[in-house]
Write a protein that holds these residues in place. Structure first.
Motif, PDB file in Angstrom:
ATOM      1  N   SER A  50       0.892  -1.319   0.135  1.00 28.51           N
ATOM      2  CA  SER A  50       0.176   0.123  -0.205  1.00 28.51           C
ATOM      3  C   SER A  50       0.749   0.946   0.157  1.00 28.51           C
ATOM      4  N   SER A  51       0.581   2.317  -0.138  1.00 32.28           N
ATOM      5  CA  SER A  51       1.190   3.644  -0.413  1.00 32.28           C
ATOM      6  C   SER A  51       1.606   3.926   1.493  1.00 32.28           C
ATOM      7  N   GLN A  52       1.231   3.252   2.175  1.00 30.89           N
ATOM      8  CA  GLN A  52       1.895   2.791   3.365  1.00 30.89           C
ATOM      9  C   GLN A  52       3.175   2.200   3.819  1.00 30.89           C
ATOM     10  N   GLY A  53       3.282   1.157   3.425  1.00 32.50           N
ATOM     11  CA  GLY A  53       4.333  -0.046   3.320  1.00 32.50           C
ATOM     12  C   GLY A  53       3.834  -1.589   2.383  1.00 32.50           C
ATOM     13  N   MET A  54       4.547  -1.984   3.586  1.00 36.65           N
ATOM     14  CA  MET A  54       3.890  -3.346   3.074  1.00 36.65           C
ATOM     15  C   MET A  54       3.841  -4.442   3.938  1.00 36.65           C
ATOM     16  N   THR A  55       3.510  -5.234   4.041  1.00 30.35           N
ATOM     17  CA  THR A  55       2.989  -6.606   4.660  1.00 30.35           C
ATOM     18  C   THR A  55       4.393  -7.660   3.986  1.00 30.35           C
ATOM     19  N   VAL A  56       5.539  -8.260   5.032  1.00 26.89           N
ATOM     20  CA  VAL A  56       6.202  -8.650   4.776  1.00 26.89           C
ATOM     21  C   VAL A  56       6.247 -10.295   4.872  1.00 26.89           C
ATOM     22  N   ALA A  57       7.043 -11.544   4.839  1.00 29.66           N
ATOM     23  CA  ALA A  57       7.717 -12.792   5.527  1.00 29.66           C
ATOM     24  C   ALA A  57       8.694 -13.286   5.148  1.00 29.66           C
ATOM     25  N   THR A  58       9.751 -13.722   5.929  1.00 31.01           N
ATOM     26  CA  THR A  58      11.077 -14.046   5.038  1.00 31.01           C
ATOM     27  C   THR A  58      11.212 -15.839   5.626  1.00 31.01           C
ATOM     28  N   ASP A  59      11.502 -16.331   5.077  1.00 31.96           N
ATOM     29  CA  ASP A  59      11.700 -17.798   5.364  1.00 31.96           C
ATOM     30  C   ASP A  59      11.025 -17.922   6.094  1.00 31.96           C
ATOM     31  N   GLY A  60       9.496 -18.380   6.204  1.00 33.03           N
ATOM     32  CA  GLY A  60       9.124 -19.031   6.853  1.00 33.03           C
ATOM     33  C   GLY A  60       8.586 -18.611   7.759  1.00 33.03           C
ATOM     34  N   SER A  61       9.234 -17.344   8.081  1.00 31.06           N
ATOM     35  CA  SER A  61       8.613 -15.992   9.496  1.00 31.06           C
ATOM     36  C   SER A  61       7.029 -15.676   9.016  1.00 31.06           C
ATOM     37  N   GLY A  62       6.511 -15.219  10.250  1.00 35.84           N
ATOM     38  CA  GLY A  62       5.004 -14.135  10.785  1.00 35.84           C
ATOM     39  C   GLY A  62       5.574 -13.522   9.202  1.00 35.84           C
ATOM     40  N   PRO A  63       4.089 -12.921   9.270  1.00 40.27           N
ATOM     41  CA  PRO A  63       4.156 -11.678   8.137  1.00 40.27           C
ATOM     42  C   PRO A  63       4.039 -10.682   9.583  1.00 40.27           C
ATOM     43  N   THR A  64       4.750  -9.526   8.430  1.00 44.97           N
ATOM     44  CA  THR A  64       5.327  -8.328   9.202  1.00 44.97           C
ATOM     45  C   THR A  64       4.894  -7.002   8.545  1.00 44.97           C
ATOM     46  N   VAL A  65       3.870  -6.308   9.789  1.00 46.26           N
ATOM     47  CA  VAL A  65       4.137  -4.603   8.678  1.00 46.26           C
ATOM     48  C   VAL A  65       4.885  -4.195   9.179  1.00 46.26           C
ATOM     49  N   ILE A  66       5.724  -3.278   7.120  1.00 49.31           N
ATOM     50  CA  ILE A  66       6.903  -2.323   7.239  1.00 49.31           C
ATOM     51  C   ILE A  66       6.080  -0.992   7.225  1.00 49.31           C
ATOM     52  N   GLY A  67       6.344  -0.219   7.432  1.00 45.45           N
ATOM     53  CA  GLY A  67       5.992   1.073   6.853  1.00 45.45           C
ATOM     54  C   GLY A  67       7.123   1.813   6.617  1.00 45.45           C
ATOM     55  N   VAL A  68       6.299   2.354   5.386  1.00 48.39           N
ATOM     56  CA  VAL A  68       7.222   3.856   4.189  1.00 48.39           C
ATOM     57  C   VAL A  68       8.682   4.394   5.429  1.00 48.39           C
ATOM     58  N   GLY A  69       9.794   4.352   5.555  1.00 43.51           N
ATOM     59  CA  GLY A  69      10.911   4.771   6.245  1.00 43.51           C
ATOM     60  C   GLY A  69      11.202   3.978   7.375  1.00 43.51           C
ATOM     61  N   GLN A  70      10.472   2.935   7.882  1.00 45.91           N
ATOM     62  CA  GLN A  70      10.589   2.258   8.654  1.00 45.91           C
ATOM     63  C   GLN A  70      11.594   0.848   8.291  1.00 45.91           C
ATOM     64  N   SER A  71      12.223   0.306   9.276  1.00 46.13           N
ATOM     65  CA  SER A  71      13.002  -0.620   9.394  1.00 46.13           C
ATOM     66  C   SER A  71      12.771  -1.414  10.653  1.00 46.13           C
ATOM     67  N   THR A  72      12.536  -2.656   9.978  1.00 45.79           N
ATOM     68  CA  THR A  72      12.328  -3.651  11.775  1.00 45.79           C
ATOM     69  C   THR A  72      13.055  -4.917  11.022  1.00 45.79           C
ATOM     70  N   ARG A  73      13.353  -6.176  12.252  1.00 42.06           N
ATOM     71  CA  ARG A  73      13.951  -7.457  11.627  1.00 42.06           C
ATOM     72  C   ARG A  73      12.327  -8.412  11.358  1.00 42.06           C
ATOM     73  N   VAL A  74      12.898  -9.244  10.427  1.00 46.68           N
ATOM     74  CA  VAL A  74      11.566 -10.096  10.127  1.00 46.68           C
ATOM     75  C   VAL A  74      12.250 -11.411   9.578  1.00 46.68           C
ATOM     76  N   GLY A  75      12.368 -12.000  10.941  1.00 48.52           N
ATOM     77  CA  GLY A  75      13.154 -12.768  10.629  1.00 48.52           C
ATOM     78  C   GLY A  75      14.342 -12.428  11.171  1.00 48.52           C
ATOM     79  N   ARG A  76      15.271 -13.650  10.640  1.00 45.83           N
ATOM     80  CA  ARG A  76      16.808 -12.922  10.103  1.00 45.83           C
ATOM     81  C   ARG A  76      16.973 -12.131   9.887  1.00 45.83           C
ATOM     82  N   PHE A  77      15.783 -11.428   9.430  1.00 49.34           N
ATOM     83  CA  PHE A  77      16.790 -10.185   8.399  1.00 49.34           C
ATOM     84  C   PHE A  77      15.838  -8.334   8.793  1.00 49.34           C
TER      85      PHE A  77
END
Length: 112
Positions: A58-85
């Motif tokens: 969306s214009s606010q960001g994305m929902t993403v998962a990595t290598d089997g992690s749970g889905p994580t919402v990340i906003g534009v300009g934000q940084s977060t850990r998703v699984g090992r990344f």
């Protein structure tokens, strides 16, 4: 000479692309991370051996998962850990998102 079949095939393909939307991804990697662009939500892409599932954009960001992690919402300009990344969203609109992903898994083959 009739060309109705090829013309119909081209029209059908064009209609399918319009209805299905254009989905693609690209990436470029460096020492410890990659710059990724994904167009079209609901797809799993492979980046340097890591599977990323972008389920929502969306214009606010994305929902993403990595290598089997749970889905994580990340906003534009934000940084977060998703699984090992660590993922940072640089920009997003309703169909395309650009983000950076970092981790020790990034491995760039040296030129020989």
């Amino acid at each position: 000479m009739q060309r109705s079949v090829p013309v119909l095939a081209v029209l059908a393909l064009g209609g399918a692309l319009l209805l299905g939307g254009c989905r693609y991804h690209s990436h470029s990697c460096h020492y410890r991370g990659c710059h990724v662009t994904v167009s079209g939500a609901g797809q799993t892409v492979e980046v340097s051996g890591v599977h990323l599932t972008v389920s929502r954009i969306s214009s606010q960001g994305m929902t993403v998962a990595t290598d089997g992690s749970g889905p994580t919402v990340i906003g534009v300009g934000q940084s977060t850990r998703v699984g090992r990344f660590k993922i940072k969203v640089a920009s997003a609109d309703n169909d395309k998102v650009k983000f950076d992903i970092e981790g020790e898994w990034i491995w760039v083959r040296p030129f020989l």
